[in-house]
Design a protein around this motif. Structure first.
Motif, PDB file in Angstrom:
ATOM      1  N   ALA A  26      -3.122   5.875 -13.705  1.00 28.21           N
ATOM      2  CA  ALA A  26      -3.127   4.215 -13.637  1.00 28.21           C
ATOM      3  C   ALA A  26      -4.351   3.540 -13.622  1.00 28.21           C
ATOM      4  N   ARG A  27      -5.326   4.209 -12.846  1.00 27.56           N
ATOM      5  CA  ARG A  27      -6.783   3.669 -13.073  1.00 27.56           C
ATOM      6  C   ARG A  27      -7.102   3.688 -14.444  1.00 27.56           C
ATOM      7  N   ALA A  28      -7.115   4.961 -15.068  1.00 28.97           N
ATOM      8  CA  ALA A  28      -7.737   5.062 -16.396  1.00 28.97           C
ATOM      9  C   ALA A  28      -7.161   4.116 -17.252  1.00 28.97           C
ATOM     10  N   CYS A  29      -5.738   3.823 -17.348  1.00 26.96           N
ATOM     11  CA  CYS A  29      -5.400   2.944 -18.418  1.00 26.96           C
ATOM     12  C   CYS A  29      -5.774   1.502 -17.987  1.00 26.96           C
ATOM     13  N   ILE A  30      -5.392   1.221 -16.671  1.00 32.41           N
ATOM     14  CA  ILE A  30      -5.918  -0.502 -16.186  1.00 32.41           C
ATOM     15  C   ILE A  30      -7.183  -0.673 -16.358  1.00 32.41           C
ATOM     16  N   ALA A  31      -8.397   0.447 -16.424  1.00 32.50           N
ATOM     17  CA  ALA A  31      -9.751   0.100 -16.880  1.00 32.50           C
ATOM     18  C   ALA A  31      -9.628  -0.252 -18.143  1.00 32.50           C
ATOM     19  N   GLN A  32      -8.785  -0.198 -19.237  1.00 31.64           N
ATOM     20  CA  GLN A  32      -9.040  -0.494 -20.267  1.00 31.64           C
ATOM     21  C   GLN A  32      -8.957  -2.065 -20.775  1.00 31.64           C
ATOM     22  N   PHE A  33      -8.534  -2.715 -19.538  1.00 25.73           N
ATOM     23  CA  PHE A  33      -8.128  -4.215 -19.729  1.00 25.73           C
ATOM     24  C   PHE A  33      -9.306  -5.057 -19.097  1.00 25.73           C
ATOM     25  N   GLU A  34      -9.959  -5.864 -19.764  1.00 24.22           N
ATOM     26  CA  GLU A  34     -11.007  -6.696 -19.257  1.00 24.22           C
ATOM     27  C   GLU A  34     -10.332  -7.892 -18.504  1.00 24.22           C
ATOM     28  N   GLY A  35     -10.979  -8.368 -17.457  1.00 18.19           N
ATOM     29  CA  GLY A  35     -10.575  -9.509 -16.484  1.00 18.19           C
ATOM     30  C   GLY A  35      -9.056  -9.202 -15.698  1.00 18.19           C
ATOM     31  N   VAL A  36      -8.761  -7.989 -15.798  1.00 17.80           N
ATOM     32  CA  VAL A  36      -7.326  -7.603 -14.994  1.00 17.80           C
ATOM     33  C   VAL A  36      -7.647  -7.136 -13.576  1.00 17.80           C
ATOM     34  N   ASP A  37      -7.196  -7.727 -12.724  1.00 17.44           N
ATOM     35  CA  ASP A  37      -7.355  -7.192 -11.264  1.00 17.44           C
ATOM     36  C   ASP A  37      -6.032  -6.466 -10.820  1.00 17.44           C
ATOM     37  N   ALA A  38      -5.949  -5.401 -10.462  1.00 22.43           N
ATOM     38  CA  ALA A  38      -4.702  -4.465 -10.035  1.00 22.43           C
ATOM     39  C   ALA A  38      -4.732  -4.375  -8.540  1.00 22.43           C
ATOM     40  N   GLU A  39      -3.768  -4.982  -7.712  1.00 20.75           N
ATOM     41  CA  GLU A  39      -3.626  -4.572  -6.450  1.00 20.75           C
ATOM     42  C   GLU A  39      -2.778  -3.397  -6.110  1.00 20.75           C
ATOM     43  N   GLU A  40      -3.356  -2.338  -6.023  1.00 16.99           N
ATOM     44  CA  GLU A  40      -2.383  -0.789  -5.840  1.00 16.99           C
ATOM     45  C   GLU A  40      -1.748  -0.806  -4.300  1.00 16.99           C
ATOM     46  N   HIS A  41      -0.486   0.025  -4.459  1.00 18.46           N
ATOM     47  CA  HIS A  41       0.208   0.236  -3.568  1.00 18.46           C
ATOM     48  C   HIS A  41       0.536   1.606  -3.674  1.00 18.46           C
ATOM     49  N   GLN A  42       0.178   2.651  -2.765  1.00 22.50           N
ATOM     50  CA  GLN A  42       0.335   4.146  -3.258  1.00 22.50           C
ATOM     51  C   GLN A  42       1.441   4.673  -2.271  1.00 22.50           C
ATOM     52  N   TRP A  43       2.449   5.212  -2.920  1.00 25.86           N
ATOM     53  CA  TRP A  43       3.458   5.808  -1.976  1.00 25.86           C
ATOM     54  C   TRP A  43       3.599   7.498  -2.382  1.00 25.86           C
ATOM     55  N   PRO A  44       2.832   7.928  -1.817  1.00 23.87           N
ATOM     56  CA  PRO A  44       2.983   9.598  -2.114  1.00 23.87           C
ATOM     57  C   PRO A  44       3.981  10.244  -1.119  1.00 23.87           C
ATOM     58  N   LEU A  45       4.293  11.420  -1.590  1.00 23.87           N
ATOM     59  CA  LEU A  45       5.163  12.586  -1.049  1.00 23.87           C
ATOM     60  C   LEU A  45       6.338  11.706  -0.565  1.00 23.87           C
ATOM     61  N   VAL A  46       7.039  11.355  -1.594  1.00 28.24           N
ATOM     62  CA  VAL A  46       8.480  10.742  -1.366  1.00 28.24           C
ATOM     63  C   VAL A  46       9.275  11.901  -1.964  1.00 28.24           C
ATOM     64  N   ARG A  47      10.152  12.138  -0.859  1.00 25.73           N
ATOM     65  CA  ARG A  47      10.915  13.591  -1.153  1.00 25.73           C
ATOM     66  C   ARG A  47      12.419  13.302  -0.876  1.00 25.73           C
ATOM     67  N   SER A  48      12.721  12.137  -0.720  1.00 27.80           N
ATOM     68  CA  SER A  48      14.113  11.928  -0.359  1.00 27.80           C
ATOM     69  C   SER A  48      14.435  10.428  -0.715  1.00 27.80           C
ATOM     70  N   VAL A  49      15.884  10.174  -1.041  1.00 29.38           N
ATOM     71  CA  VAL A  49      16.527   8.870  -1.340  1.00 29.38           C
ATOM     72  C   VAL A  49      16.242   7.888  -0.449  1.00 29.38           C
ATOM     73  N   GLY A  50      16.075   8.350   1.018  1.00 24.09           N
ATOM     74  CA  GLY A  50      15.953   7.597   2.171  1.00 24.09           C
ATOM     75  C   GLY A  50      14.570   6.980   2.073  1.00 24.09           C
ATOM     76  N   GLN A  51      13.769   7.840   1.642  1.00 29.83           N
ATOM     77  CA  GLN A  51      12.278   7.384   1.697  1.00 29.83           C
ATOM     78  C   GLN A  51      12.198   6.337   0.260  1.00 29.83           C
ATOM     79  N   LEU A  52      12.688   6.692  -0.570  1.00 29.73           N
ATOM     80  CA  LEU A  52      12.663   5.812  -1.739  1.00 29.73           C
ATOM     81  C   LEU A  52      13.249   4.378  -1.451  1.00 29.73           C
ATOM     82  N   GLU A  53      14.270   4.279  -0.769  1.00 33.48           N
ATOM     83  CA  GLU A  53      15.192   3.031  -0.664  1.00 33.48           C
ATOM     84  C   GLU A  53      14.133   2.312   0.209  1.00 33.48           C
ATOM     85  N   LYS A  54      13.285   2.572   1.194  1.00 30.44           N
ATOM     86  CA  LYS A  54      12.310   1.736   1.961  1.00 30.44           C
ATOM     87  C   LYS A  54      11.261   1.594   1.174  1.00 30.44           C
ATOM     88  N   ILE A  55      10.952   2.420   0.361  1.00 27.85           N
ATOM     89  CA  ILE A  55       9.707   1.889  -0.694  1.00 27.85           C
ATOM     90  C   ILE A  55      10.425   0.736  -1.710  1.00 27.85           C
TER      91      ILE A  55
END
Length: 288
Positions: A26-55
């Motif tokens: 994601a970082r590598a791709c977004i860096a290809q665009f001038e004047g674009v600011d991405a606010e990242e939200h990281q959701w690692p270690l998602v192992r269940s549908v219950g976790q996914l629902e909250k995300i």
């Protein structure tokens, strides 16, 4: 979206592992665009549908782009269905990510390899975080712990140092403080509560005592010290771990058991806790 100087968007990075792959691409791709600011939200270690629902609920609150690495087909379909329902763009990073961003942002890609490695402010932020981690390793430099983004506290051999170094590589200013029964905490930590509002976010690291004893014995053998000491006494180690857990509970500091976690998984879990704390603080401010 045609004004390059004003494009800002949310990007949600969902992974069933540490999130390193989706984060890096994601970082590598977004860096290809001038004047674009991405606010990242990281959701690692998602192992269940219950976790996914909250995300998914968090994604609804700040809609943007969802990028993911999920192996389980049911979870992939669940995420796609939810994003389709709420009209949120969603893509696996195995798909042509750059083409997707061209369509979403309305900006042509530079087509320039390695733009993510340019010496920008983020690069120097990572360097600063690395220097901070080294200066505040194992209780050093405790006079300005209040400048840290996160402080890890735990008994000896709970992977505090490598976790801080890994976090620093992600731009997180991390310090670590050893927990030693009978030794006072540094002044900068002594007043901090679990909400993390009036100081750095503090996370306790712990490990199964038997595993700790084996690691400590290996450490002593490496330095040619085979003496039997309290450092490798199982009962003593159990008491250390319990005392550290009790301290964290009293302060409201979250605790991670790193017994079966890799350094990457521990760092990902710390980042997730920081994201949750940040979201909670924002919600509290909105309610005031």
């Amino acid at each position: 979206m045609t004004d390059q100087a004003s494009i800002t968007f949310h990007v949600h990075l969902v992974s069933d592992s540490t999130g390193e792959t989706v984060h890096g691409i994601a970082r590598a791709c977004i860096a290809q665009f001038e004047g674009v600011d991405a606010e990242e939200h990281q959701w690692p270690l998602v192992r269940s549908v219950g976790q996914l629902e909250k995300i998914i609920e968090k994604i609804r609150e700040k809609p943007g782009v969802v990028m993911y690495t999920l192996v389980n087909d049911d979870m992939r379909q669940h995420l796609h269905a939810a994003c389709r329902k709420y009209r949120i763009p969603c893509i696996s990073i195995l798909d042509p990510v750059i083409n997707f961003l061209v369509n979403y942002l309305g900006v042509k890609s530079k087509g320039q390899p390695g733009r993510q490695h340019m010496l920008d402010a983020e690069y120097f932020s990572r360097i600063d975080a690395m220097q901070f981690a080294l200066a505040h390793d194992d209780g050093q430099g405790h006079w300005n712990l209040s400048d840290a983004d996160v402080v890890l506290i735990g008994v000896s051999r709970t992977s505090k140092t490598p976790t801080c170094i890994y976090l620093a590589n992600r731009g997180v200013k991390a310090a670590n403080v050893p927990f030693v029964p009978g030794v006072n905490l540094p002044d900068d930590l002594d007043h901090i509560a679990g909400d993390g509002i009036d100081g750095p976010f503090v996370v306790g690291l712990t490990k199964e005592p038997g595993s700790l004893v084996q690691l400590r014995k290996s450490r002593l053998r490496m330095i040619a010290d085979d003496q039997e000491t309290d450092y490798v006494d199982l009962d003593q180690v159990k008491a250390e771990v319990l005392a550290c857990r009790r301290l964290c509970a009293e302060r409201g500091w979250p605790v991670l058991d790193v017994t079966r976690r890799s350094i990457e998984e521990t760092a990902a879990a710390v980042i997730r806790l920081m994201e949750m704390r940040s979201t909670k603080n924002e919600q509290d401010k909105d309610q005031e």
